[in-house]
Design a protein around this motif. Structure first.
Motif, PDB file in Angstrom:
ATOM      1  N   ALA A   1     -17.862 -56.477 -73.278  1.00 58.27           N
ATOM      2  CA  ALA A   1     -18.548 -57.755 -73.037  1.00 58.27           C
ATOM      3  C   ALA A   1     -17.629 -58.904 -73.428  1.00 58.27           C
ATOM      4  N   ARG A   2     -17.764 -60.023 -72.674  1.00 60.16           N
ATOM      5  CA  ARG A   2     -17.016 -61.240 -72.979  1.00 60.16           C
ATOM      6  C   ARG A   2     -17.960 -62.426 -72.836  1.00 60.16           C
ATOM      7  N   SER A   3     -18.082 -63.190 -73.911  1.00 57.97           N
ATOM      8  CA  SER A   3     -18.908 -64.389 -73.894  1.00 57.97           C
ATOM      9  C   SER A   3     -18.154 -65.510 -73.178  1.00 57.97           C
ATOM     10  N   PRO A   4     -18.852 -66.606 -72.845  1.00 61.29           N
ATOM     11  CA  PRO A   4     -18.138 -67.744 -72.228  1.00 61.29           C
ATOM     12  C   PRO A   4     -16.983 -68.251 -73.088  1.00 61.29           C
ATOM     13  N   LEU A   5     -17.199 -68.338 -74.410  1.00 56.53           N
ATOM     14  CA  LEU A   5     -16.109 -68.764 -75.285  1.00 56.53           C
ATOM     15  C   LEU A   5     -15.001 -67.718 -75.325  1.00 56.53           C
ATOM     16  N   GLY A   6     -15.381 -66.436 -75.236  1.00 54.30           N
ATOM     17  CA  GLY A   6     -14.376 -65.378 -75.221  1.00 54.30           C
ATOM     18  C   GLY A   6     -13.515 -65.414 -73.978  1.00 54.30           C
ATOM     19  N   ARG A   7     -14.100 -65.795 -72.832  1.00 54.12           N
ATOM     20  CA  ARG A   7     -13.302 -65.909 -71.611  1.00 54.12           C
ATOM     21  C   ARG A   7     -12.327 -67.084 -71.697  1.00 54.12           C
ATOM     22  N   VAL A   8     -12.733 -68.130 -72.415  1.00 57.24           N
ATOM     23  CA  VAL A   8     -11.849 -69.290 -72.546  1.00 57.24           C
ATOM     24  C   VAL A   8     -10.706 -69.001 -73.520  1.00 57.24           C
ATOM     25  N   LEU A   9     -11.029 -68.402 -74.659  1.00 54.01           N
ATOM     26  CA  LEU A   9     -10.023 -68.171 -75.689  1.00 54.01           C
ATOM     27  C   LEU A   9      -9.280 -66.854 -75.498  1.00 54.01           C
ATOM     28  N   GLY A  10      -9.853 -65.928 -74.748  1.00 57.23           N
ATOM     29  CA  GLY A  10      -9.155 -64.674 -74.487  1.00 57.23           C
ATOM     30  C   GLY A  10      -9.473 -63.558 -75.461  1.00 57.23           C
ATOM     31  N   TYR A  11     -10.753 -63.337 -75.793  1.00 64.75           N
ATOM     32  CA  TYR A  11     -11.141 -62.208 -76.624  1.00 64.75           C
ATOM     33  C   TYR A  11     -12.409 -61.573 -76.058  1.00 64.75           C
ATOM     34  N   GLY A  12     -12.706 -60.358 -76.518  1.00 67.53           N
ATOM     35  CA  GLY A  12     -13.871 -59.636 -76.031  1.00 67.53           C
ATOM     36  C   GLY A  12     -14.472 -58.780 -77.125  1.00 67.53           C
ATOM     37  N   GLN A  13     -15.487 -58.001 -76.727  1.00 65.60           N
ATOM     38  CA  GLN A  13     -16.209 -57.140 -77.666  1.00 65.60           C
ATOM     39  C   GLN A  13     -16.385 -55.762 -77.046  1.00 65.60           C
ATOM     40  N   PHE A  14     -16.116 -54.715 -77.841  1.00 61.89           N
ATOM     41  CA  PHE A  14     -16.330 -53.336 -77.432  1.00 61.89           C
ATOM     42  C   PHE A  14     -17.495 -52.772 -78.237  1.00 61.89           C
ATOM     43  N   ILE A  15     -18.388 -52.057 -77.557  1.00 68.04           N
ATOM     44  CA  ILE A  15     -19.517 -51.380 -78.203  1.00 68.04           C
ATOM     45  C   ILE A  15     -19.381 -49.895 -77.904  1.00 68.04           C
ATOM     46  N   MET A  16     -19.182 -49.097 -78.950  1.00 71.36           N
ATOM     47  CA  MET A  16     -18.968 -47.668 -78.807  1.00 71.36           C
ATOM     48  C   MET A  16     -20.282 -46.916 -78.988  1.00 71.36           C
TER      49      MET A  16
ATOM     50  N   VAL B   1      -1.638 -45.933 -78.918  1.00 72.77           N
ATOM     51  CA  VAL B   1      -1.929 -46.595 -77.648  1.00 72.77           C
ATOM     52  C   VAL B   1      -2.116 -48.093 -77.860  1.00 72.77           C
ATOM     53  N   VAL B   2      -2.890 -48.469 -78.884  1.00 75.05           N
ATOM     54  CA  VAL B   2      -3.180 -49.872 -79.187  1.00 75.05           C
ATOM     55  C   VAL B   2      -3.111 -50.043 -80.697  1.00 75.05           C
ATOM     56  N   ALA B   3      -2.489 -51.127 -81.168  1.00 74.57           N
ATOM     57  CA  ALA B   3      -2.461 -51.490 -82.580  1.00 74.57           C
ATOM     58  C   ALA B   3      -2.488 -53.016 -82.647  1.00 74.57           C
ATOM     59  N   ILE B   4      -3.665 -53.585 -82.935  1.00 71.46           N
ATOM     60  CA  ILE B   4      -3.850 -55.034 -82.849  1.00 71.46           C
ATOM     61  C   ILE B   4      -4.669 -55.536 -84.027  1.00 71.46           C
ATOM     62  N   ARG B   5      -4.477 -56.827 -84.339  1.00 72.28           N
ATOM     63  CA  ARG B   5      -5.370 -57.541 -85.249  1.00 72.28           C
ATOM     64  C   ARG B   5      -6.494 -58.172 -84.447  1.00 72.28           C
ATOM     65  N   HIS B   6      -7.507 -58.655 -85.172  1.00 71.55           N
ATOM     66  CA  HIS B   6      -8.557 -59.412 -84.510  1.00 71.55           C
ATOM     67  C   HIS B   6      -7.995 -60.714 -83.944  1.00 71.55           C
ATOM     68  N   HIS B   7      -8.663 -61.241 -82.942  1.00 69.57           N
ATOM     69  CA  HIS B   7      -8.229 -62.474 -82.292  1.00 69.57           C
ATOM     70  C   HIS B   7      -8.255 -63.642 -83.279  1.00 69.57           C
TER      71      HIS B   7
END
Length: 239
Positions: A119-134, A22-28
């Motif tokens: 969750a997305r921090s202000p810097l994450g919204r600008v650069l385009g990355y986020g955080q998942f908590i399982m 479904v998804v195969a990605i590197r870190h931002h």
């Protein structure tokens, strides 16, 4: 097909043949901002101090250049780690590969995921990355936090669609609420309608009756032809 070629090394090594990726990605790439900035600042500091250092402090520029060389090595190490780390989601589980010298693979089955916070921090919204908590049944998992997720909105929707289905509902939570693919009726309705058909016909087979005093108790009518040799069941005499 392009994504399959790019991630073929990871997919061929860790993904099973019957799994659908479904998804195969590197870190931002934002993860590399801090090492790059630290190395550039160290270069500027070493250059300025070497140019303006007094003659009696000739050993100081040499030390600073060795420190900057260590920052360059750290930058190369971080870049290799970033290139080697992958986050993969299939229709059955979540995978994360990490580690440069000691390679490690963390895995979590999708059916164990009870909650996934985004969750997305202000810097994450600008650069385009986020955080998942399982969250997984109250247990501490190696994949509890997935940081630096690129294109987080699309990735979040695709993983949630795989876990909970297109309607946002987990089929395992309500097995009788699924709709039949052809009739449109629920599984519970189908089971209730066919329940009477599974019962045996009451007219077929032997008929069991409670015997009288002159007959054997619980004798099947039509099956026993031998006469009763035990006699009637004696009744207690009333005093």
């Amino acid at each position: 097909m392009r994504e399959r070629r790019v991630h073929s090394r990871i997919l061929d090594r860790y993904v099973l043949r019957d799994e659908q990726v479904v998804v195969a990605i590197r870190h931002h790439w934002g993860r590399m901002i801090e090492p790059v900035l630290t190395t550039l600042i160290g270069l500027l500091a070493a250059s300025w101090i070497s140019t303006n250092a007094p003659v009696e402090a000739s050993a100081l520029p040499l030390v600073l250049w060795w420190l900057w060389f260590a920052l360059v090595l750290r930058l190369l190490w971080k870049a290799l780690e970033w290139r080697n780390e992958w986050f993969v989601a299939t229709d059955k589980r979540l995978l994360m590969t990490y580690g440069l010298i000691t390679h490690k693979v963390a895995m979590m089955p999708l059916r164990k995921v009870t909650d996934m916070n985004y969750a997305r921090s202000p810097l994450g919204r600008v650069l385009g990355y986020g955080q998942f908590i399982m969250e997984s049944a109250g247990q501490d998992q190696a994949m509890r936090e997935i940081n630096w997720v690129p294109d987080p909105d699309d990735t979040y929707r695709r993983i949630c669609d795989t876990i909970f289905g297109p309607e946002g509902r987990d089929p395992d939570d309500d097995p009788f609420g699924e709709r039949a693919p052809e009739t449109g009726a629920s599984a519970y309705d189908s089971w209730e309608e066919t329940d009477d058909q599974d019962e045996p016909d009451s007219q077929e087979g032997p008929v069991w009756e409670v015997s009288r005093e002159d007959a054997a108790p619980y004798a099947p009518v039509g099956f026993w032809e031998d006469p009763d040799i035990t006699g009637p069941i004696p009744r207690p005499r009333r005093k």
